[in-house]
Motif scaffolding. Sequence first.
Motif, PDB file in Angstrom:
ATOM      1  N   ASP A   1      43.489  38.910  39.419  1.00 32.39           N
ATOM      2  CA  ASP A   1      43.622  39.056  37.965  1.00 32.39           C
ATOM      3  C   ASP A   1      45.107  38.991  37.631  1.00 32.39           C
TER       4      ASP A   1
ATOM      5  N   ASP B   1      40.704  36.088  37.503  1.00 30.52           N
ATOM      6  CA  ASP B   1      39.812  37.097  36.922  1.00 30.52           C
ATOM      7  C   ASP B   1      40.419  37.577  35.605  1.00 30.52           C
TER       8      ASP B   1
ATOM      9  N   SER C   1      42.070  47.965  36.540  1.00 34.16           N
ATOM     10  CA  SER C   1      42.043  49.427  36.471  1.00 34.16           C
ATOM     11  C   SER C   1      42.211  50.115  37.813  1.00 34.16           C
TER      12      SER C   1
ATOM     13  N   SER D   1      27.761  39.699  33.240  1.00 37.05           N
ATOM     14  CA  SER D   1      28.791  40.724  33.467  1.00 37.05           C
ATOM     15  C   SER D   1      29.935  40.119  34.264  1.00 37.05           C
ATOM     16  N   GLY D   2      30.995  40.896  34.374  1.00 41.61           N
ATOM     17  CA  GLY D   2      32.130  40.463  35.186  1.00 41.61           C
ATOM     18  C   GLY D   2      31.778  40.400  36.669  1.00 41.61           C
ATOM     19  N   SER D   3      30.985  41.367  37.131  1.00 39.30           N
ATOM     20  CA  SER D   3      30.595  41.377  38.551  1.00 39.30           C
ATOM     21  C   SER D   3      29.795  40.131  38.896  1.00 39.30           C
TER      22      SER D   3
ATOM     23  N   ILE E   1      39.333  41.678  32.160  1.00 40.54           N
ATOM     24  CA  ILE E   1      40.026  42.584  31.223  1.00 40.54           C
ATOM     25  C   ILE E   1      41.033  41.807  30.373  1.00 40.54           C
TER      26      ILE E   1
ATOM     27  N   TYR F   1      39.990  45.042  41.822  1.00 45.72           N
ATOM     28  CA  TYR F   1      38.643  45.398  41.369  1.00 45.72           C
ATOM     29  C   TYR F   1      38.074  44.175  40.680  1.00 45.72           C
ATOM     30  N   HIS F   2      36.994  43.642  41.240  1.00 46.95           N
ATOM     31  CA  HIS F   2      36.357  42.486  40.607  1.00 46.95           C
ATOM     32  C   HIS F   2      34.894  42.765  40.306  1.00 46.95           C
ATOM     33  N   GLY F   3      34.469  44.019  40.455  1.00 49.59           N
ATOM     34  CA  GLY F   3      33.099  44.366  40.109  1.00 49.59           C
ATOM     35  C   GLY F   3      32.373  45.035  41.254  1.00 49.59           C
TER      36      GLY F   3
ATOM     37  N   GLN G   1      37.488  49.083  28.302  1.00 52.38           N
ATOM     38  CA  GLN G   1      38.494  48.005  28.235  1.00 52.38           C
ATOM     39  C   GLN G   1      37.911  46.735  27.649  1.00 52.38           C
TER      40      GLN G   1
ATOM     41  N   LYS H   1      33.585  41.253  29.413  1.00 55.69           N
ATOM     42  CA  LYS H   1      34.150  42.252  28.499  1.00 55.69           C
ATOM     43  C   LYS H   1      34.553  41.716  27.099  1.00 55.69           C
TER      44      LYS H   1
HETATM   45  N1  PLP Z   1      36.903  42.182  37.065  1.00 51.93           N
HETATM   46  C1  PLP Z   1      37.719  43.087  36.509  1.00 51.93           C
HETATM   47  C2  PLP Z   1      39.199  42.833  36.503  1.00 51.93           C
HETATM   48  C3  PLP Z   1      37.206  44.263  35.950  1.00 51.93           C
HETATM   49  O1  PLP Z   1      38.020  45.180  35.425  1.00 51.93           O
HETATM   50  C4  PLP Z   1      35.802  44.455  35.966  1.00 51.93           C
HETATM   51  C5  PLP Z   1      35.225  45.678  35.380  1.00 51.93           C
HETATM   52  O2  PLP Z   1      35.891  46.610  35.011  1.00 51.93           O
HETATM   53  C6  PLP Z   1      34.988  43.491  36.575  1.00 51.93           C
HETATM   54  C7  PLP Z   1      35.567  42.358  37.104  1.00 51.93           C
HETATM   55  C8  PLP Z   1      33.510  43.692  36.638  1.00 51.93           C
HETATM   56  O3  PLP Z   1      32.960  43.571  35.370  1.00 51.93           O
HETATM   57  P1  PLP Z   1      31.551  44.245  35.014  1.00 51.93           P
HETATM   58  O4  PLP Z   1      31.755  45.729  34.995  1.00 51.93           O
HETATM   59  O5  PLP Z   1      31.224  43.652  33.669  1.00 51.93           O
HETATM   60  O6  PLP Z   1      30.584  43.827  36.034  1.00 51.93           O
END
Ligand code: PLP
Length: 448
Positions: free
Chosen positions: A221, A255, A226, A114-116, A258, A148-150, A55, A284
């Motif tokens: 978000d 968030d 996902s 990263s997102g996490s 995505i 889902y935020h990581g 994504q 992302k």
């Molecule tokens: N936030 C959302 C909405 C995500 O979809 C994701 C990953 O898919 C994350 C945070 C975490 O991102 P990362 O996988 O880069 O750590």
Amino acid sequence: MEYNYRHQATQHLLYSMANLGQVRKHGPRIIVRGHDCYVWDIDGKRYIDGFAGLQLTNVGHGRKEIADAVTRQMGEIEYWHLFAGFCNLPAVKLSSKLADLAPGNLQVTHFVNSGSEAADSAFKIARQYQRKRGFAQKYKIIYRNRAYHGMTMGATSAAGDKAFRAYHEPLVPGFIRIPNNHCYRCHFGLSYPMCDLQCARVLETTILEEGPETVAAFIADPVQGSTGGYIPPVPEYIPMVREICRKYNVLYIDDEVITGFGRTGKMFGIEHWQQAPDIMIVAKGLSSGYLPVGAVIMTSEIADTLQDEAFLHGMTYGGHPACAAAALANLEIVERESLPARAARMQGYVMERLRSMLDYSIVGEVRGIGMMYALEIVRDKSSKESFAQASARIVEIAAEKGLILRVGSMGGSVLMCPPLIMTEELADEMLDIVSETISEVSRELGML
Ligand code: PLP
């Protein structure tokens, strides 16, 4: 060293979201090359990348100008950090670019990888900011079911799917879950608009139950990602939760990992509802995945509050100059090729075709915004029981036919999230495969 990739790929890699039995049964899919909306595996088989990697490959694969920007930056200086008052040029340029693009008063960026990391950093920033403003007890973070935020410890503590939390408890204290806003599976058993947006109002009742003096932030978000299975909210939802946060001095963490950078048809998802958060997290699509880069973008007021003493948080690679250079080159393409507008145009076209798939008995709902689409796969349209076995088969057979899709992490949906450069012609090809595949799976499972 001798390489036998297929064998070694089952010996030395720990995969995410797959069990080893599956990997061994089907063999690892080793992707070796990509161009535009296509990738090729080690056997030369071509796939349409219907999930933009994970994504994120919004500008498509193989954009030479991003590679060139990274090479140029590596030739100047390969690495410099943002600690102790140092910085580097690409990080400065990218932070200015983000201040320019982001909605509202989001002017200051803290870079991560990263997102996490962005989610965890946002939680720490929210707690620190509230504490520094004299609200010592405001530490709780409210998140939504199916969120889902990581995968870092803080982000796992905000995971709406209990499968993600189960092995890792005890998690970070102070994370409070509320229902999400999926009308098809309304937590309250109500229908929109008669529901009077109970899914938004529950944020207020939860803040009041917990005590407003204890709640630091709410994270959401704009289109639940996902795990939820791409859930665009009804028009009132985001403005309502935004207002509730403002009323109780709860920071709104948006968030956009995505949804950022064009995916929903606007530069940022939240702009569909003319709102701006206090803190936004991105990753992302910021670099389209060419190099890892994530960011927490916040108001100057929050940043100033944090920085009246040393801000004791940061990552060695945060603001890495090569990653920032990749992000800058990527954003140039996003703007030059008007990818948000392109995604907005594709929405109508793709959604019309997806709606025709509601004729299949196993397709309970189709959803989408911009260029993120979900098919809710059900065993029975009236009970709406999820049909994870069918979703998994659809993704498996589509891959055999040369199309990469994903199952939403909770099993009930099939997700499409192609590069934003996808043409209508290729979208048609993708949707033909999806339709054929659903038909085949329906027949196989005796559901036609
Ligand atoms: N936030 C959302 C909405 C995500 O979809 C994701 C990953 O898919 C994350 C945070 C975490 O991102 P990362 O996988 O880069 O750590």
